[in-house]
Scaffold this active site. Structure first.
Site, PDB file in Angstrom:
ATOM      1  N   GLU A   1     -12.073   7.552 -50.560  1.00 10.29           N
ATOM      2  CA  GLU A   1     -12.735   6.656 -49.746  1.00 10.29           C
ATOM      3  C   GLU A   1     -13.754   5.609 -50.378  1.00 10.29           C
ATOM      4  OE1 GLU A   1     -12.544   9.855 -49.041  1.00 10.29           O
ATOM      5  OE2 GLU A   1     -11.502   9.634 -47.116  1.00 10.29           O
TER       6      GLU A   1
ATOM      7  N   HIS B   1     -16.469  15.699 -38.349  1.00 11.17           N
ATOM      8  CA  HIS B   1     -15.370  14.648 -37.610  1.00 11.17           C
ATOM      9  C   HIS B   1     -15.957  14.053 -36.427  1.00 11.17           C
ATOM     10  CE1 HIS B   1     -13.056  16.999 -40.593  1.00 11.17           C
ATOM     11  NE2 HIS B   1     -12.348  15.717 -40.520  1.00 11.17           N
TER      12      HIS B   1
END
Lengths: 336, 340, 426
Positions: free
Chosen positions: A68, A137
């Site tokens: 990321e 999440h």
């Protein structure tokens, strides 16, 4: 049936609307590329990119390694040097891994260099709770980034806006972060054909009303609208404002509503403390609209906890329709 | 192979073989300018004319100039907090650099960036960076643009030994290799990440060994030897331009000054510093050019006087420049007219 | 030209440094790179090396605090003339450092006079304050109907709903007086004073609308026991009630007064006029009690029992003909004036004493027949508390003024009409 009426009837899901926007963008501008984890043949973790790789190839729909920080940085560098990347984070939570590139680089490069360059980068973040994905999440982190000058932060709540705001983000010369609530992906709604943009920085009045103003974001807009229907039957006329853009915030639409109703409730899924509603409340309190307040401003936000796994617990930590009903009744009837 | 070459050619260093006398003289001039620029900046700093702090690269001039020898303005670099040399190697305007140090509106960043954020996009310099490892992925992105847009440009990514332990280093090298991007990673290993030596911070002896993990060429050279640096980086640039992907070049060098202006130098011995000062890259370069008759003693003297004047003029330009308007303090956060 | 040795900036936020020790004596030779002096800043100490070789002169004394960029010594070349210290190099920020602003704000703050105690604040919404300020009303004077007694916009609007005061007619204000009952007297005014006696479950403030129409007479408002600010006396019956009020009346020690009463207060006024004929110049009875047995007992109980605006509202509406006058804000304001449970229970006890079982237990017909002071009865023909027909029992010399479309509180519903009527006879 005429073409016009077919157009009116066309409905797409929120995810399809985003895909259509990306398809249009890839088709009309060679500089546009998609980057992200598993956005190619897999179609994206939430099937938002779908089959675009078949149409545009792996050079323009690029699967990145699970990197990321590096991936976001590559997108920053590419945006800085002529490409128009759309970078998909698999979950908004993973923005934490890329904080350096988003906050220290993308947001600041233009300013640090005295306006000599721009970073026209679009980042997409599947966000929010309700899928049982638990604490890492399911977060709603828009306020983190709303705190950073140099970034623009948007939260479209309808398929039509999801498409129009993504295309507006691509036209924008500055970095734009799009927070897409995962529960909205399957929501269907009218989406116009072809190319159009929906302005960034402008809130939408989803339901006009005179008694109480509710400013809501993302999925909470729909919960607020559901509550408003019930409240209308009780003689409480609620105005529901869809904030749409966290930064730069549309102050005037909110202030005009507060001047009218004198009562404000902010509804957002992110953690209540120091969240989007805190900013809205403070902004109203600092403005001339303060003089029109008839009750304390109320905030309904996420609980001071990570998002839990158990579905009942998960519901309990973010605002639900009954919470909005209760708050609206209390404020409308002068109980607070 | 070497044995079959005539002795004369084998003994002639790469730089003398590869570059014209004019290019070599220009390179020496840039190295001297970097030295004098930083000495001038240091003097202004001690007089309180420069705000904040700065990171001087005195002693590392061969690495900066040698690495940029085969770059055009189309080619990009990303730089570091110790980036004055890279700017000058990439042909920055010294007056605009000093003006930025002085926080003036005529500076590269109109007084918003200071020493750590100088960029000159027109010359291909995408900017210094205040974050260790911050420029690594950005360089890969620039290389991605070049490949995608077919510009043929190469990006040189300068970083220090400290950055090689950042996650961004590994992610960036991996992606550059996976996508075979035209980028050269130039590690300026000056032995210390602030006070922590590479021996104490890095598991491999030479940082270039890490190239193997990303299946790219890796080479370690004497970073104070202009010729060695330019040879290694030119090779990597040619490799990249040919579409063969990234390389990692490690220039072993040394900063004579502390990490920043608040460094109290408690981690290095005076002996170590003076040993490295004896390996002055500018002296070595001067001797190289003198010994190969590229330049004369008289020309060196003229160069010294001329560069002193250039620095003086640049400082005067900066001192006389206007400060930014206070009411413009938040200008340039967004493109004008796009943010509420 | 000697080489200037300056106090170097060695730290980001350093403005000056102190030389703690010189390593080279004045006049001695120093080599470039040799330790020259140690400096101390507020953060650290460090050694400074000589920037040039030569002979050291014009050292500043050890312990001196020197702004950055200022010379601390000069290094002279071999054989160079050492005269007075040369001028410092022009380029230095020392000037700005030396002119740094005054000390931290906290030091200055310590000298400031402590702020006076803040006034007790009235709870009010921003909109209520805004409306009150615009209308020139004192927010502290408005009863709040919101949570914790907060003044809402509706309360202010309710206040504004009252007819605006005609210029100069309204008393400037009232002062409270000590006595057995709460008595407030208007400031200023001329002529014979007017004494006002309110009705059951009301208070002195209820006279506001009428007072504006009473001309320039001094006004004295007496609050009945267990009402307004009067003590919550236990009253055993009507005679007891009259006795308490008469005591307050007597204490006023007036030569003469016009007496105006409403409902139960009118009955008391009549009783006082009956016993103090010399002091009372005129008597006005607004929907008076005491002229018949009937009274709306349910309304009395309802008023006394109501603990929230929702239960008070319907009874208040019963008091008037034009129910729109009883706005939500008015009800909330009235309820907040009745917030004290002790007050409510004392009033219920009073009602039980004077109107047991919803019946007027006293009859003032004979008193009305007796008195000789000019007397008027004013009544609304839609009175749903006491039937206006009771007025018909009055003797012929008493003037009757019966208004259509008016309920039990004519001075609230038609204050201007009532005022006009009264002014003609005062």
């Amino acid at each position: 049936m005429s073409a016009d009426s077919r157009e009116e009837l066309r409905e797409l899901s929120y995810a399809e609307a985003i895909r259509e926007a990306m398809d249009i963008a890839l088709g009309r501008d060679e500089r546009v590329i998609l980057m992200g984890e598993d956005i190619g043949v897999y179609g994206g973790a939430f099937q938002v990119t779908g089959n675009l790789v078949e149409k545009y190839g792996t050079d323009r729909v690029m699967d990145t390694p699970i990197s990321e920080l590096g991936g976001a940085g590559v997108a920053v560098g590419a945006a800085l040097t002529g490409l128009r990347p759309i970078f998909e984070f698999q979950f908004s939570d993973f923005a934490a891994l890329a904080m350096e590139q988003i906050v220290n680089q993308a947001a600041k490069i233009r300013y640090m260099l005295g306006g000599a360059v721009s970073v026209p980068l679009v980042m997409r973040f599947p966000a929010g709770s309700g899928t049982g994905a638990a604490a890492q999440h399911s977060q709603s982190l828009e306020a983190w980034f709303g705190h950073v000058p140099g970034l623009k932060v948007i939260q479209p709540s309808t398929p039509e806006d999801a498409k129009g705001m993504l295309l507006a983000a691509l036209e924008d010369p500055d970095p734009v972060m799009i927070f897409e609530h995962k529960i909205l992906y399957k929501m269907k709604g009218h989406v116009p054909e072809g190319y159009y943009t929906t302005p960034i920085g402008k809130a939408a009045i989803r339901r006009p009303g005179t008694d109480v103003s509710i400013v809501a974001t993302s999925l909470m807009v729909h919960k607020a609208l559901a509550a408003a229907e019930t409240l209308a039957g009780e003689g409480i006329d609620v105005e529901v404002i869809d904030l749409r853009t966290v930064r730069p915030m549309d102050r005037e639409t909110i202030l005009a509503s507060v001047r009218k109703t004198g009562k404000l409730i902010c509804v957002y899924e992110g953690v209540k403390t120091l969240g989007v509603g805190a900013e809205i409340s403070a902004m109203v309190a600092e403005s001339d609209a303060f003089d029109f307040l008839e009750a304390p401003i109320l905030r309904l936000g996420g609980a001071e906890s990570p998002i839990p796994y158990n579905p009942e617990l998960e519901k309990a930590v973010v605002p639900q329709v009954p919470d909005i009903l209760e708050a609206a009744r209390n404020i409308a009837k002068g109980r607070v | 192979m070497e044995k079959s070459r005539p002795m004369s050619e084998v003994n002639i260093p790469y730089a003398i073989r590869a570059y014209s006398p004019e290019a070599l003289k220009a390179a020496l001039r840039k190295m001297i300018l970097i030295r004098k620029f930083e000495e001038g900046a240091e003097d202004c700093y001690t007089r309180g004319l420069i705000h904040g702090t700065m990171h001087l690269s005195i002693g590392q001039e061969a690495s900066a100039v040698g690495s940029c020898m085969s770059l055009s303005d189309e080619d990009k670099i990303t730089s570091t907090h110790r980036g004055h040399g890279h700017c000058i190697a990439k042909n920055a305007d010294l007056g605009k650099m000093f003006a930025e140090f002085f926080g003036k509106d005529t500076g590269y960043c109109r007084g918003r960036g200071g020493s750590m954020h100088i960029a000159d996009v027109a010359k291909g310099n995408l900017g210094a960076n205040g974050i260790v490892g911050g420029g690594l992925p950005i360089a890969v992105g620039a290389a991605l643009s070049a490949k995608r847009l077919g510009t043929g440009a190469v990006t040189i990514c300068f970083f220090g030994d400290g950055a090689n332990n950042e996650g961004a280093f590994h992610e960036a090298l991996n992606m550059a290799a996976v996508w075979k991007l035209p980028v050269v990673f130039v590690c300026e290993n000056n032995k210390y990440g602030m006070s922590t030596s590479t021996e104490r911070s890095t598991a491999v002896k030479n940082i270039a060994e890490r190239a193997a993990a990303y299946s790219m060429p890796g080479v370690t050279v004497d970073g104070n030897d202009f010729s060695a640096v330019s040879e290694a980086v030119d090779t990597a640039v040619t490799h990249a331009r040919a579409g063969n992907g990234p390389s990692l070049v490690e220039n072993l060098t040394y900063r004579w000054r502390g990490h920043s202006k608040s460094d109290r130098n408690r981690y290095r011995t005076k002996e170590e510093i003076s040993d490295w000062m004896e390996r002055d890259p500018i002296l070595q370069m001067t001797e190289l050019l003198l010994s190969h008759k590229v330049i004369s003693e008289a020309e060196v003297e003229t160069l010294q006087a001329e560069t002193t004047q250039v620095i003086k003029d640049a400082i005067e330009f900066a001192a006389a420049s206007p400060a930014p308007e206070i009411e413009d303090a938040i200008r340039f956060v967004y493109n004008e007219g796009t943010a509420a | 030209m000697p080489v200037e040795v300056i106090m170097p900036k060695v730290d980001m936020d350093m403005a000056s440094g102190k030389i703690t020790v010189w390593h080279v004596a004045a006049g001695d030779r120093v080599g470039q790179g040799d330790p020259l002096f140690d400096i101390e800043t507020d953060k650290a100490a460090m050694e400074v090396e000589a920037a040039a070789s030569g002979y050291l002169h014009h050292r500043v004394a050890e312990g001196t605090d020197v702004p950055i960029g200022q010379p601390v010594a000069w290094i002279y070349a071999e054989g160079e003339d050492v005269g007075a210290p040369p001028e410092a190099a022009a380029r230095s920020a020392a000037g700005t450092a030396a002119e740094a602003g005054p000390g931290p704000a906290s030091e200055r703050a310590a000298e400031t006079v402590p702020a006076p105690e803040p006034h007790a604040k009235t709870r009010a919404t921003p909109l209520a304050r805004h409306l009150a300020a615009k209308a020139g009303l004192d927010i502290g004077e408005i009863a709040g109907s919101g949570p914790r007694g907060r003044v809402q916009a509706e309360d202010v609007r309710g206040e504004l709903h009252q007819p605006p005061p005609s210029k100069g007619a309204a008393p400037a204000g009232f002062t409270a007086e000590n006595g057995p009952l709460a008595v407030s007297r208007s400031i200023g005014g001329a002529g014979t004073p007017i004494i006002l006696l309110h009705g059951f479950a009301s208070d002195a403030k209820s006279w506001g609308p009428l007072e504006r129409h009473l001309g320039d007479h001094p006004i004295i408002r007496i609050e009945l026991p267990a009402h307004g600010k009067s003590p919550k006396l236990r009253i055993s019956g009507f005679a007891d009630l009259v006795c308490e009020v008469r005591r307050a009346f007597d204490k006023l020690d007036l030569g003469s007064a016009h007496l105006i009463g409403h409902s139960l207060g009118a009955a008391v006024a009549l009783a006082i006029a009956d016993t103090r004929p010399k002091t009372v110049s005129s008597l006005t009875l607004l929907a008076p009690a005491g002229l018949g047995p009937d009274i709306n007992g349910a309304a009395l109980a309802g008023l006394g029992n109501a603990t929230r605006p929702e239960s008070l509202g319907p009874w208040l509406k019963l008091m008037v003909c034009n129910e729109r006058l009883i706005s939500d804000g008015y009800v909330r304001a009235a309820m907040s004036a009745r917030a004290d449970a002790g007050l409510r229970s004392a009033q219920s006890a009073l009602a039980d004493a004077v109107f047991p079982d919803g019946v007027q237990a006293f009859d003032l017909k004979s008193a009305l027949d007796r008195i000789e002071v000019p007397t008027r009865i004013v009544w609304g023909k839609q009175d749903r508390i006491i039937p206006w027909q009771h007025a018909l029992r009055a003797p012929g010399r008493v003037s009757l003024h019966l208004f259509d479309n008016v309920g039990h509180i004519p001075q609230f519903e038609i204050p201007d009409e009532v005022g006009k009527l009264l002014r003609a006879h005062l």
